[in-house]
Motif scaffolding. Sequence first.
Motif, mmCIF file in Angstrom:
data_model
loop_
_atom_site.group_PDB
_atom_site.id
_atom_site.type_symbol
_atom_site.label_atom_id
_atom_site.label_comp_id
_atom_site.label_asym_id
_atom_site.label_seq_id
_atom_site.Cartn_x
_atom_site.Cartn_y
_atom_site.Cartn_z
ATOM 1 N N ASP A 1 0.864 -1.182 0.000
ATOM 2 C CA ASP A 1 0.000 0.000 0.000
ATOM 3 C C ASP A 1 0.904 1.237 0.000
ATOM 4 O O ASP A 1 1.409 1.654 1.045
ATOM 5 N N LEU A 2 1.112 1.815 -1.163
ATOM 6 C CA LEU A 2 2.085 2.902 -1.314
ATOM 7 C C LEU A 2 1.696 4.159 -0.528
ATOM 8 O O LEU A 2 2.561 4.836 0.029
ATOM 9 N N VAL A 3 0.410 4.468 -0.473
ATOM 10 C CA VAL A 3 -0.028 5.654 0.268
ATOM 11 C C VAL A 3 0.265 5.476 1.753
ATOM 12 O O VAL A 3 0.719 6.395 2.447
ATOM 13 N N ASP A 4 0.043 4.266 2.252
ATOM 14 C CA ASP A 4 0.287 3.984 3.671
ATOM 15 C C ASP A 4 1.791 3.952 3.979
ATOM 16 O O ASP A 4 2.243 4.471 4.993
ATOM 17 N N VAL A 5 2.587 3.347 3.087
ATOM 18 C CA VAL A 5 4.025 3.169 3.329
ATOM 19 C C VAL A 5 4.798 4.472 3.127
ATOM 20 O O VAL A 5 5.651 4.833 3.934
ATOM 21 N N LEU A 6 4.505 5.195 2.041
ATOM 22 C CA LEU A 6 5.283 6.392 1.706
ATOM 23 C C LEU A 6 4.683 7.682 2.278
ATOM 24 O O LEU A 6 5.387 8.688 2.406
ATOM 25 N N GLU A 7 3.383 7.667 2.562
ATOM 26 C CA GLU A 7 2.673 8.841 3.074
ATOM 27 C C GLU A 7 2.926 10.083 2.204
ATOM 28 O O GLU A 7 3.417 11.123 2.673
ATOM 29 N N PRO A 8 2.621 9.982 0.908
ATOM 30 C CA PRO A 8 2.902 11.111 0.005
ATOM 31 C C PRO A 8 1.920 12.268 0.203
ATOM 32 O O PRO A 8 0.797 12.063 0.683
ATOM 33 N N GLU A 9 2.352 13.466 -0.187
ATOM 34 C CA GLU A 9 1.447 14.630 -0.174
ATOM 35 C C GLU A 9 0.358 14.408 -1.230
ATOM 36 O O GLU A 9 0.525 13.619 -2.153
ATOM 37 N N GLU A 10 -0.723 15.153 -1.106
ATOM 38 C CA GLU A 10 -1.870 14.943 -1.985
ATOM 39 C C GLU A 10 -1.581 15.255 -3.448
ATOM 40 O O GLU A 10 -2.207 14.694 -4.350
ATOM 41 N N ASP A 11 -0.621 16.161 -3.698
ATOM 42 C CA ASP A 11 -0.331 16.534 -5.090
ATOM 43 C C ASP A 11 0.724 15.642 -5.740
ATOM 44 O O ASP A 11 1.117 15.864 -6.892
ATOM 45 N N VAL A 12 1.197 14.617 -5.035
ATOM 46 C CA VAL A 12 2.192 13.678 -5.579
ATOM 47 C C VAL A 12 1.485 12.601 -6.391
ATOM 48 O O VAL A 12 0.461 12.061 -5.969
ATOM 49 N N VAL A 13 2.030 12.293 -7.579
ATOM 50 C CA VAL A 13 1.469 11.240 -8.428
ATOM 51 C C VAL A 13 2.529 10.150 -8.608
ATOM 52 O O VAL A 13 3.679 10.441 -8.941
ATOM 53 N N ILE A 14 2.125 8.891 -8.368
ATOM 54 C CA ILE A 14 3.061 7.766 -8.466
ATOM 55 C C ILE A 14 2.572 6.785 -9.538
ATOM 56 O O ILE A 14 1.486 6.216 -9.423
ATOM 57 N N PHE A 15 3.381 6.630 -10.584
ATOM 58 C CA PHE A 15 3.097 5.637 -11.635
ATOM 59 C C PHE A 15 3.843 4.347 -11.279
ATOM 60 O O PHE A 15 5.021 4.383 -10.911
ATOM 61 N N VAL A 16 3.157 3.220 -11.399
ATOM 62 C CA VAL A 16 3.769 1.940 -11.023
ATOM 63 C C VAL A 16 3.694 0.966 -12.196
ATOM 64 O O VAL A 16 2.613 0.761 -12.770
ATOM 65 N N LEU A 17 4.848 0.387 -12.542
ATOM 66 C CA LEU A 17 4.897 -0.699 -13.530
ATOM 67 C C LEU A 17 5.595 -1.864 -12.843
ATOM 68 O O LEU A 17 6.815 -1.839 -12.657
ATOM 69 N N ASP A 18 4.837 -2.868 -12.421
ATOM 70 C CA ASP A 18 5.380 -3.927 -11.570
ATOM 71 C C ASP A 18 4.858 -5.294 -12.019
ATOM 72 O O ASP A 18 3.653 -5.463 -12.223
ATOM 73 N N SER A 19 5.770 -6.254 -12.173
ATOM 74 C CA SER A 19 5.351 -7.608 -12.576
ATOM 75 C C SER A 19 5.062 -8.499 -11.365
ATOM 76 O O SER A 19 4.594 -9.614 -11.518
ATOM 77 N N HIS A 20 5.373 -8.007 -10.139
ATOM 78 C CA HIS A 20 5.064 -8.795 -8.940
ATOM 79 C C HIS A 20 3.560 -8.801 -8.701
ATOM 80 O O HIS A 20 2.897 -7.782 -8.873
ATOM 81 N N ARG A 21 3.038 -9.938 -8.297
ATOM 82 C CA ARG A 21 1.625 -10.060 -7.974
ATOM 83 C C ARG A 21 1.474 -10.834 -6.647
ATOM 84 O O ARG A 21 2.367 -11.575 -6.282
ATOM 85 N N PRO A 22 0.365 -10.655 -5.914
ATOM 86 C CA PRO A 22 -0.828 -9.883 -6.276
ATOM 87 C C PRO A 22 -0.643 -8.388 -5.996
ATOM 88 O O PRO A 22 0.066 -8.010 -5.071
ATOM 89 N N THR A 23 -1.306 -7.575 -6.793
ATOM 90 C CA THR A 23 -1.260 -6.124 -6.614
ATOM 91 C C THR A 23 -2.049 -5.742 -5.367
ATOM 92 O O THR A 23 -3.118 -6.297 -5.111
ATOM 93 N N ASP A 24 -1.519 -4.817 -4.598
ATOM 94 C CA ASP A 24 -2.215 -4.368 -3.388
ATOM 95 C C ASP A 24 -3.556 -3.724 -3.769
ATOM 96 O O ASP A 24 -3.634 -2.919 -4.695
ATOM 97 N N LEU A 25 -4.596 -4.090 -3.044
ATOM 98 C CA LEU A 25 -5.949 -3.629 -3.385
ATOM 99 C C LEU A 25 -6.108 -2.117 -3.220
ATOM 100 O O LEU A 25 -6.872 -1.487 -3.947
ATOM 101 N N CYS A 26 -5.382 -1.534 -2.264
ATOM 102 C CA CYS A 26 -5.462 -0.067 -2.078
ATOM 103 C C CYS A 26 -4.881 0.663 -3.282
ATOM 104 O O CYS A 26 -5.357 1.742 -3.640
ATOM 105 N N ASN A 27 -3.873 0.065 -3.921
ATOM 106 C CA ASN A 27 -3.316 0.675 -5.145
ATOM 107 C C ASN A 27 -4.311 0.580 -6.298
ATOM 108 O O ASN A 27 -4.448 1.509 -7.096
#
Length: 558
Positions: free
Chosen positions: A82-108
Motif C-alpha cells: 500500500d504505497l499511500v500507507d508506506v510512503l505517506e505522500p502529499e496529496e499533489d504527488v502522483v506515483i506511476f507503477v509498472l510492476d510484474s510482482h503479484r498480487p497487486t495491493d488492493l489499495c493501489n
Amino acid sequence: MYLENLKSDFYEFITGKRICLIVHFDIDSICTCKILQSLLRYKQISYTLSVVQGVNDLKNVYRENAEQVKYYVLINCGGTIDLVDVLEPEEDVVIFVLDSHRPTDLCNIYSNGQIRLLWTAEDDLDVPEFQEIFCEDESDDEESSEDESEGRVAKRRRLGEEAIMKRRERRLWEAKREKIVFEYSQFTYYAKASALMMFDLAWKLNRDDKDLLWYTIIALTEQMIYEKIENTQYVLETGNLQAHATRLLNRTSDTDNTTSLKITFENDLKLVLYRHWSIEASLKYSTYTACKLRLWSLKGDKRLHELLADMGFPLVQSRQNYLSMDLQLRQEFPSAIAKLSEKYGLTDIEYTTFTMSYGYRNKYCAADVVYGMMTILECSPKTKKCEECFQTALDCLSRSHKNLLNAAIEKAKGITVSLFKTVQAALDMKRIISAGPFIYYIVQEGGLDWYLFTHQHILSLLAQFIIRAYVVMTRNRNASSLPLIISAPKDIEKGTCIVMGIPPLCENSPKNFFGKAFEQAAQRTNSDAVCDYFDTAYFDIPVKDRTRFLDALTALLS
C-alpha cells in the motif's frame, strides 16, 4: 487505479515534468529502464534514477526526493504494498507503477488517482469488488461514538437491539472481508515482464527498434530461466516478439552491414553458455542435463562420455572452447544431440528462443546475456555499491560495451560450476532433509562458495537445481509433490539468514504460497523475521530462530 491509455495518460502526462525513476535491482527492471530511458530522451524529459532492493530502500529514496519531485515512476517495486500507507505522500504527488510482482495491493488498485498502475485489469487475477473490501456506510462512525458513550453510560442503559444487530453485521462483514483478502493474496506470482509493457508503449509511439526489442527478449528470457512464469505464457510471448522481429528485420539505424544487429528466432539447447564454453563442461554443469543423466555420479560421468561418443565428438574437440572446435562438428552439434535425445532421455532439451548477432564473431543467445547480467548484479565485489552494479549491468546491454558482457559470462561459468558442486555435495552428504510436508536444505556457512547464495537469484537457481536432483535421486514416491525451502547465511555480523520457498515440481504453475506461510510461521514463533523483499517468498530471519521457524512451518503445512 489502472490507466487505460499509456500514451496520453502516462507518456504525454509526464512530458515537460521532472520525474524520479525508482528501479528495482533485477534484470527485467534494467531492461525496462533501458527502454524507458530511450523514450524519455526523445521528449527530453529530465529524471533522477534511483535503485532499490527492498521496501526500506524505497522509503529512503522517496524521503530524499520528496521535496523536489512530485512525479514518480516505480519499476518492479511498490505494486504489492500500500504505497499511500508506506510512503505517506502529499496529496499533489502522483506515483506511476509498472510492476510484474503479484498480487497487486488492493489499495493501489482502488486508489482515487494518486497511484496509477501501468497495466490493465486483465493482468490481475480474481480482484475482489470494491464493496467487498471497503465499507461505504457510516457505521464505523456510529459504532465508535457508541463505543465511547458506552464506557460512560454502561451502568445507566444497555445497547439497543438495533445497535447489536449492526455490530453483528459488521463482524460478519469483516470476517468475510478477511477471508476474501486472504484468498486473493495467499499466492505470490509474476505477471507479464515489465519490459514487454514498456516495449508495447514504444511500438505504439513508433519509437521501437531492434535494440529495444532485444532488451525485451532478455527480460522475457529471465522470467523463463528463473521459472517466474508458466511455459505456455513464455511460448505465447515469444510468438508475439517473433512478429516484431520480422517487422523490424529490414529496419536498421546502422549503415554498415557488418555491425548491424540481427535478431533470429530459432530452436536452441537448454545448455548453459555452451557458445562461450566447451561442450563437455556445458553438458556437465547445466541443470537440465545434470539431472537427466545424474552427472554428479561416476555412472553419470560415464554416460556423458557415451553421449559424446555416440554423437561422434572426440574428447579433444569436446573439451575445447566452442568457437575453437572443428567447424563441421560445431554446425552438427544441435542436430546430433537432438537425434540422440530419446535414447538418453533428453526429449525436451530444445526450446525456442532468440539469438542476437552483429559483426562477424559476436553472437549471443538471450540466456547468455541473462547469466552475464546476473553475475554483474549479484557477484560483484562487496566494495561495489548496488548503484554501480546496476549501472554496469545497464551498460553491458549496449553493443559498445561487449567487453563487460564477455567478462561477466566468463565469471558466470564459475557460478554454474559452484551450483553443480553444491548440489553434488548436498546429495553425497544427504543434507536435503524431508520434513513431512516439505523438503529443506540449509547452505552451511563456510561451505563451498556459500557467500554466493546470499543473493536472491543465485539462491533461486540453486533451489531449482536441488529440487530436481532430489526428485531424481530419492526413493520417496511423493517427492515431486513436495515443495522446497532453502536457507543460506545472509549477514554474518547480524546473525541473519535468508529463507526462500519454491512450489513442488508436480505443479506446473509457479504460484507460490510460501509468502503467507512464512508470515504465519514468524507470528507463531515470535521471531524477528523481516520481509523487506518485493517478492514475499523470501524472508530474513535470525539464525537462532531458524529451527523453531521450520518446526512452525511443518505444523502449519501438515
